[in-house]
Design a protein around this motif. Structure first.
Motif, PDB file in Angstrom:
ATOM      1  N   UNK A   1      -6.379  17.826  -0.443  1.00  0.00           N
ATOM      2  CA  UNK A   1      -6.451  17.720  -1.908  1.00  0.00           C
ATOM      3  C   UNK A   1      -5.424  18.625  -2.583  1.00  0.00           C
ATOM      4  N   UNK A   2      -5.204  19.801  -2.005  1.00  0.00           N
ATOM      5  CA  UNK A   2      -4.231  20.740  -2.577  1.00  0.00           C
ATOM      6  C   UNK A   2      -2.795  20.368  -2.239  1.00  0.00           C
ATOM      7  N   UNK A   3      -2.571  19.864  -1.025  1.00  0.00           N
ATOM      8  CA  UNK A   3      -1.221  19.701  -0.503  1.00  0.00           C
ATOM      9  C   UNK A   3      -0.593  18.363  -0.870  1.00  0.00           C
ATOM     10  N   UNK A   4      -1.358  17.285  -0.780  1.00  0.00           N
ATOM     11  CA  UNK A   4      -0.796  15.943  -0.986  1.00  0.00           C
ATOM     12  C   UNK A   4      -0.074  15.784  -2.322  1.00  0.00           C
ATOM     13  N   UNK A   5      -0.662  16.247  -3.464  1.00  0.00           N
ATOM     14  CA  UNK A   5       0.020  16.030  -4.751  1.00  0.00           C
ATOM     15  C   UNK A   5       1.377  16.719  -4.862  1.00  0.00           C
ATOM     16  N   UNK A   6       1.593  17.751  -4.077  1.00  0.00           N
ATOM     17  CA  UNK A   6       2.878  18.450  -4.129  1.00  0.00           C
ATOM     18  C   UNK A   6       4.018  17.560  -3.641  1.00  0.00           C
ATOM     19  N   UNK A   7       3.660  16.499  -2.894  1.00  0.00           N
ATOM     20  CA  UNK A   7       4.668  15.627  -2.298  1.00  0.00           C
ATOM     21  C   UNK A   7       4.521  14.172  -2.760  1.00  0.00           C
ATOM     22  N   UNK A   8       3.825  13.977  -3.890  1.00  0.00           N
ATOM     23  CA  UNK A   8       3.751  12.651  -4.478  1.00  0.00           C
ATOM     24  C   UNK A   8       2.670  11.758  -3.908  1.00  0.00           C
ATOM     25  N   UNK A   9       1.655  12.334  -3.272  1.00  0.00           N
ATOM     26  CA  UNK A   9       0.532  11.570  -2.736  1.00  0.00           C
ATOM     27  C   UNK A   9      -0.764  12.010  -3.416  1.00  0.00           C
ATOM     28  N   UNK A  10      -1.696  11.099  -3.479  1.00  0.00           N
ATOM     29  CA  UNK A  10      -3.003  11.382  -4.060  1.00  0.00           C
ATOM     30  C   UNK A  10      -4.052  11.306  -2.962  1.00  0.00           C
ATOM     31  N   UNK A  11      -4.904  12.317  -2.871  1.00  0.00           N
ATOM     32  CA  UNK A  11      -5.998  12.312  -1.904  1.00  0.00           C
ATOM     33  C   UNK A  11      -7.308  12.220  -2.663  1.00  0.00           C
ATOM     34  N   UNK A  12      -8.142  11.251  -2.269  1.00  0.00           N
ATOM     35  CA  UNK A  12      -9.374  10.950  -2.996  1.00  0.00           C
ATOM     36  C   UNK A  12     -10.529  10.867  -2.003  1.00  0.00           C
TER      37      UNK A  12
ATOM     38  N   UNK B   1      -5.853   8.090   0.910  1.00  0.00           N
ATOM     39  CA  UNK B   1      -4.575   8.695   0.548  1.00  0.00           C
ATOM     40  C   UNK B   1      -3.665   7.610   0.004  1.00  0.00           C
ATOM     41  N   UNK B   2      -3.131   7.833  -1.203  1.00  0.00           N
ATOM     42  CA  UNK B   2      -2.279   6.859  -1.878  1.00  0.00           C
ATOM     43  C   UNK B   2      -0.898   7.437  -2.116  1.00  0.00           C
ATOM     44  N   UNK B   3       0.068   6.567  -1.971  1.00  0.00           N
ATOM     45  CA  UNK B   3       1.463   6.946  -2.175  1.00  0.00           C
ATOM     46  C   UNK B   3       1.841   6.740  -3.635  1.00  0.00           C
ATOM     47  N   UNK B   4       2.377   7.777  -4.263  1.00  0.00           N
ATOM     48  CA  UNK B   4       2.789   7.678  -5.650  1.00  0.00           C
ATOM     49  C   UNK B   4       4.287   7.495  -5.787  1.00  0.00           C
ATOM     50  N   UNK B   5       4.740   7.350  -7.025  1.00  0.00           N
ATOM     51  CA  UNK B   5       6.164   7.237  -7.272  1.00  0.00           C
ATOM     52  C   UNK B   5       6.842   8.564  -6.944  1.00  0.00           C
ATOM     53  N   UNK B   6       7.991   8.476  -6.333  1.00  0.00           N
ATOM     54  CA  UNK B   6       8.704   9.682  -5.977  1.00  0.00           C
ATOM     55  C   UNK B   6       8.107  10.433  -4.797  1.00  0.00           C
ATOM     56  N   UNK B   7       7.312   9.752  -3.989  1.00  0.00           N
ATOM     57  CA  UNK B   7       6.692  10.395  -2.837  1.00  0.00           C
ATOM     58  C   UNK B   7       7.754  10.909  -1.870  1.00  0.00           C
ATOM     59  N   UNK B   8       7.452  12.024  -1.218  1.00  0.00           N
ATOM     60  CA  UNK B   8       8.382  12.664  -0.291  1.00  0.00           C
ATOM     61  C   UNK B   8       7.714  12.802   1.078  1.00  0.00           C
ATOM     62  N   UNK B   9       7.676  11.708   1.842  1.00  0.00           N
ATOM     63  CA  UNK B   9       6.949  11.743   3.118  1.00  0.00           C
ATOM     64  C   UNK B   9       7.507  12.738   4.129  1.00  0.00           C
ATOM     65  N   UNK B  10       8.821  12.855   4.220  1.00  0.00           N
ATOM     66  CA  UNK B  10       9.392  13.775   5.207  1.00  0.00           C
ATOM     67  C   UNK B  10       9.059  15.220   4.863  1.00  0.00           C
ATOM     68  N   UNK B  11       9.122  15.549   3.582  1.00  0.00           N
ATOM     69  CA  UNK B  11       8.794  16.910   3.163  1.00  0.00           C
ATOM     70  C   UNK B  11       7.316  17.210   3.394  1.00  0.00           C
ATOM     71  N   UNK B  12       6.461  16.241   3.142  1.00  0.00           N
ATOM     72  CA  UNK B  12       5.024  16.400   3.396  1.00  0.00           C
ATOM     73  C   UNK B  12       4.786  16.617   4.884  1.00  0.00           C
ATOM     74  N   UNK B  13       5.431  15.812   5.700  1.00  0.00           N
ATOM     75  CA  UNK B  13       5.286  15.936   7.148  1.00  0.00           C
ATOM     76  C   UNK B  13       5.734  17.322   7.619  1.00  0.00           C
ATOM     77  N   UNK B  14       6.852  17.812   7.098  1.00  0.00           N
ATOM     78  CA  UNK B  14       7.345  19.129   7.479  1.00  0.00           C
ATOM     79  C   UNK B  14       6.381  20.231   7.069  1.00  0.00           C
ATOM     80  N   UNK B  15       5.753  20.064   5.911  1.00  0.00           N
ATOM     81  CA  UNK B  15       4.778  21.055   5.449  1.00  0.00           C
ATOM     82  C   UNK B  15       3.571  21.102   6.384  1.00  0.00           C
TER      83      UNK B  15
END
Length: 219
Positions: free
Chosen positions: A198-209, A134-148
Protein backbone atom coordinates in the motif's frame (compact mmCIF):
# COMPACT_ATOMS: atom_id res chain seq x y z
CA UNK A 1 1.50 -18.02 -8.49
CA UNK A 2 -0.13 -17.90 -5.12
CA UNK A 3 1.50 -20.79 -3.22
CA UNK A 4 0.50 -20.46 0.40
CA UNK A 5 3.23 -22.31 2.31
CA UNK A 6 1.64 -24.60 4.89
CA UNK A 7 4.54 -24.93 7.36
CA UNK A 8 4.36 -23.38 10.77
CA UNK A 9 7.97 -22.20 10.70
CA UNK A 10 9.32 -19.23 8.82
CA UNK A 11 10.91 -21.38 6.10
CA UNK A 12 7.52 -22.31 4.72
CA UNK A 13 6.44 -18.69 4.63
CA UNK A 14 9.60 -17.38 3.00
CA UNK A 15 9.45 -20.14 0.38
CA UNK A 16 5.99 -18.89 -0.52
CA UNK A 17 7.06 -15.25 -0.49
CA UNK A 18 10.01 -15.59 -2.82
CA UNK A 19 9.91 -18.82 -4.82
CA UNK A 20 6.38 -19.56 -5.97
CA UNK A 21 6.88 -17.89 -9.38
CA UNK A 22 4.69 -19.28 -12.13
CA UNK A 23 4.25 -22.63 -10.48
CA UNK A 24 7.39 -24.39 -11.61
CA UNK A 25 5.64 -26.94 -13.82
CA UNK A 26 3.94 -27.33 -17.18
CA UNK A 27 0.79 -25.21 -17.63
CA UNK A 28 -2.47 -27.13 -17.40
CA UNK A 29 -5.03 -25.19 -19.50
CA UNK A 30 -8.72 -25.37 -18.71
CA UNK A 31 -11.35 -25.67 -21.46
CA UNK A 32 -12.90 -22.21 -21.32
CA UNK A 33 -15.76 -23.28 -23.62
CA UNK A 34 -17.24 -24.99 -20.55
CA UNK A 35 -17.50 -21.67 -18.71
CA UNK A 36 -19.86 -19.93 -21.17
CA UNK A 37 -19.91 -16.17 -20.71
CA UNK A 38 -18.10 -16.25 -17.39
CA UNK A 39 -17.53 -12.86 -15.78
CA UNK A 40 -14.77 -11.81 -13.41
CA UNK A 41 -17.20 -12.10 -10.53
CA UNK A 42 -18.17 -15.63 -11.63
CA UNK A 43 -14.51 -16.67 -11.82
CA UNK A 44 -13.66 -15.33 -8.39
CA UNK A 45 -16.72 -16.93 -6.85
CA UNK A 46 -15.47 -20.22 -8.28
CA UNK A 47 -11.82 -20.02 -7.28
CA UNK A 48 -12.57 -18.76 -3.77
CA UNK A 49 -14.16 -22.12 -2.99
CA UNK A 50 -11.40 -24.37 -4.39
CA UNK A 51 -8.61 -26.17 -2.55
CA UNK A 52 -6.32 -25.78 -5.56
CA UNK A 53 -5.29 -22.68 -7.48
CA UNK A 54 -6.79 -21.62 -10.78
CA UNK A 55 -5.94 -18.60 -12.91
CA UNK A 56 -8.34 -16.77 -15.27
CA UNK A 57 -7.37 -14.22 -17.91
CA UNK A 58 -9.90 -11.61 -19.08
CA UNK A 59 -9.01 -9.36 -22.00
CA UNK A 60 -9.44 -5.58 -21.99
CA UNK A 61 -13.08 -6.01 -23.00
CA UNK A 62 -13.82 -8.35 -20.09
CA UNK A 63 -13.94 -11.55 -22.16
CA UNK A 64 -12.47 -14.74 -20.72
CA UNK A 65 -9.63 -15.78 -23.03
CA UNK A 66 -7.54 -18.31 -21.07
CA UNK A 67 -7.64 -20.28 -17.82
CA UNK A 68 -5.24 -22.63 -16.04
CA UNK A 69 -5.40 -25.17 -13.21
CA UNK A 70 -2.71 -25.57 -10.58
CA UNK A 71 -2.27 -27.38 -7.28
CA UNK A 72 -2.76 -26.29 -3.68
CA UNK A 73 0.42 -24.17 -3.75
CA UNK A 74 0.72 -22.62 -7.20
CA UNK A 75 -0.56 -22.37 -10.77
CA UNK A 76 1.59 -22.32 -13.91
CA UNK A 77 0.89 -20.36 -17.07
CA UNK A 78 2.79 -19.76 -20.32
CA UNK A 79 4.85 -16.61 -20.73
CA UNK A 80 2.51 -15.51 -23.53
CA UNK A 81 -0.12 -14.65 -20.91
CA UNK A 82 2.07 -11.73 -19.82
CA UNK A 83 1.53 -10.12 -23.25
CA UNK A 84 -2.24 -9.53 -22.93
CA UNK A 85 -2.37 -5.74 -22.99
CA UNK A 86 -4.97 -4.28 -20.66
CA UNK A 87 -5.94 -7.70 -19.26
CA UNK A 88 -7.36 -8.47 -15.84
CA UNK A 89 -5.83 -11.62 -14.39
CA UNK A 90 -7.15 -13.26 -11.24
CA UNK A 91 -5.93 -16.34 -9.40
CA UNK A 92 -6.80 -18.11 -6.18
CA UNK A 93 -5.00 -18.27 -2.85
CA UNK A 94 -6.43 -21.36 -1.09
CA UNK A 95 -6.46 -21.16 2.70
CA UNK A 96 -4.53 -24.40 3.27
CA UNK A 97 -3.31 -25.62 6.66
CA UNK A 98 -3.02 -22.09 8.07
CA UNK A 99 -6.72 -21.45 7.32
CA UNK A 100 -5.61 -18.25 5.61
CA UNK A 101 -5.02 -17.46 1.94
CA UNK A 102 -3.11 -14.21 2.02
CA UNK A 103 -1.92 -11.31 -0.06
CA UNK A 104 0.45 -10.98 -3.03
CA UNK A 105 3.85 -12.59 -2.79
CA UNK A 106 6.83 -10.87 -4.37
CA UNK A 107 6.54 -13.36 -7.23
CA UNK A 108 2.91 -12.32 -7.83
CA UNK A 109 3.93 -8.68 -8.07
CA UNK A 110 6.90 -9.57 -10.28
CA UNK A 111 4.46 -11.17 -12.72
CA UNK A 112 2.41 -7.97 -12.76
CA UNK A 113 5.48 -5.81 -13.36
CA UNK A 114 6.71 -8.00 -16.22
CA UNK A 115 3.29 -8.03 -17.90
CA UNK A 116 1.15 -5.73 -19.99
CA UNK A 117 -1.84 -6.33 -17.70
CA UNK A 118 -4.03 -3.56 -16.37
CA UNK A 119 -4.91 -5.41 -13.20
CA UNK A 120 -3.73 -8.42 -11.22
CA UNK A 121 -5.92 -9.96 -8.52
CA UNK A 122 -5.51 -12.61 -5.81
CA UNK A 123 -8.75 -14.12 -4.54
CA UNK A 124 -8.18 -15.45 -1.04
CA UNK A 125 -10.22 -18.25 0.53
CA UNK A 126 -9.75 -17.68 4.26
CA UNK A 127 -12.64 -16.66 6.48
CA UNK A 128 -13.28 -12.92 6.21
CA UNK A 129 -10.49 -12.45 3.69
CA UNK A 130 -10.38 -10.12 0.76
CA UNK A 131 -9.52 -9.69 -2.85
CA UNK A 132 -6.03 -8.30 -3.19
CA UNK A 133 -5.77 -6.10 -6.28
CA UNK A 134 -2.91 -4.27 -8.02
CA UNK A 135 -3.72 -1.87 -10.86
CA UNK A 136 -1.41 -0.17 -13.29
CA UNK A 137 -1.84 3.58 -13.57
CA UNK A 138 -0.73 6.13 -16.12
CA UNK A 139 2.97 6.73 -16.02
CA UNK A 140 3.65 3.46 -14.21
CA UNK A 141 7.32 2.60 -13.71
CA UNK A 142 7.53 -1.20 -13.50
CA UNK A 143 11.32 -1.46 -13.67
CA UNK A 144 11.79 1.08 -10.90
CA UNK A 145 9.18 -0.70 -8.76
CA UNK A 146 10.92 -4.02 -9.36
CA UNK A 147 14.29 -2.52 -8.37
CA UNK A 148 12.78 -1.12 -5.18
CA UNK A 149 11.41 -4.53 -4.22
CA UNK A 150 14.86 -6.05 -4.76
CA UNK A 151 16.39 -3.42 -2.48
CA UNK A 152 13.77 -4.00 0.23
CA UNK A 153 13.47 -7.77 0.09
CA UNK A 154 16.24 -8.80 2.48
CA UNK A 155 15.14 -6.33 5.13
CA UNK A 156 11.54 -7.54 4.87
CA UNK A 157 12.69 -11.17 5.00
CA UNK A 158 14.67 -10.53 8.19
CA UNK A 159 11.78 -8.69 9.82
CA UNK A 160 9.27 -11.37 8.95
CA UNK A 161 11.64 -14.15 10.03
CA UNK A 162 11.67 -12.70 13.53
CA UNK A 163 8.04 -11.66 13.75
CA UNK A 164 6.53 -14.76 12.10
CA UNK A 165 8.44 -17.20 14.27
CA UNK A 166 7.64 -15.23 17.44
CA UNK A 167 3.92 -15.00 16.60
CA UNK A 168 3.79 -18.75 15.92
CA UNK A 169 5.72 -19.72 19.06
CA UNK A 170 3.76 -17.32 21.27
CA UNK A 171 0.47 -18.76 20.05
CA UNK A 172 1.65 -22.29 20.87
CA UNK A 173 2.73 -21.15 24.35
CA UNK A 174 -0.75 -19.72 24.84
CA UNK A 175 -2.19 -23.18 24.21
CA UNK A 176 -3.28 -22.63 20.60
CA UNK A 177 -3.25 -25.50 18.13
CA UNK A 178 -0.61 -25.58 15.38
CA UNK A 179 -3.27 -24.59 12.86
CA UNK A 180 -4.35 -21.62 14.98
CA UNK A 181 -0.72 -20.64 15.51
CA UNK A 182 -0.07 -20.70 11.75
CA UNK A 183 -3.20 -18.62 11.19
CA UNK A 184 -2.05 -15.99 13.69
CA UNK A 185 1.44 -15.84 12.20
CA UNK A 186 0.08 -15.58 8.66
CA UNK A 187 -2.33 -12.80 9.65
CA UNK A 188 0.55 -10.80 11.11
CA UNK A 189 2.75 -11.33 8.05
CA UNK A 190 -0.02 -10.58 5.56
CA UNK A 191 -0.86 -7.37 7.39
CA UNK A 192 2.76 -6.28 7.20
CA UNK A 193 3.00 -7.07 3.49
CA UNK A 194 -0.29 -5.33 2.73
CA UNK A 195 1.07 -2.21 4.39
CA UNK A 196 4.27 -2.47 2.32
CA UNK A 197 2.37 -2.81 -0.97
CA UNK A 198 0.00 0.00 0.00
CA UNK A 199 2.88 2.37 0.78
CA UNK A 200 5.21 1.38 -2.05
CA UNK A 201 3.03 0.77 -5.12
CA UNK A 202 1.75 4.39 -5.52
CA UNK A 203 5.32 5.69 -5.65
CA UNK A 204 5.70 3.88 -8.98
CA UNK A 205 2.29 4.49 -10.54
CA UNK A 206 0.44 1.42 -9.22
CA UNK A 207 -2.58 1.18 -6.97
CA UNK A 208 -2.90 -1.54 -4.32
CA UNK A 209 -6.40 -2.29 -3.06
CA UNK A 210 -7.88 -4.76 -0.58
CA UNK A 211 -11.60 -5.48 -0.71
CA UNK A 212 -13.96 -7.65 1.26
CA UNK A 213 -15.72 -10.55 -0.41
CA UNK A 214 -19.07 -8.75 -0.65
CA UNK A 215 -17.90 -5.64 -2.50
CA UNK A 216 -19.66 -4.50 -5.68
CA UNK A 217 -17.89 -5.54 -8.89
CA UNK A 218 -17.66 -3.59 -12.15
CA UNK A 219 -14.31 -2.21 -10.91
Amino acid sequence: MGGRGGKGNINGFIDWLSKEGKGGGAPRPLDISKFGNMTLEDAERRIRNLKHEELFVFDKDGKLVEAYKGNSHSVSFPMSVLDYKGATVTHGHPKGAADFGGTFSFADVKNMLESKWAEHRATASGQGEMNYIMRKGQGAKPKAFYNQINRDYKQIERYLSDRYTKAYDDALKDGKSKQSAMHAARQMAVGYLNDYWRRTAPKFGYEFITRKKDYTYNR
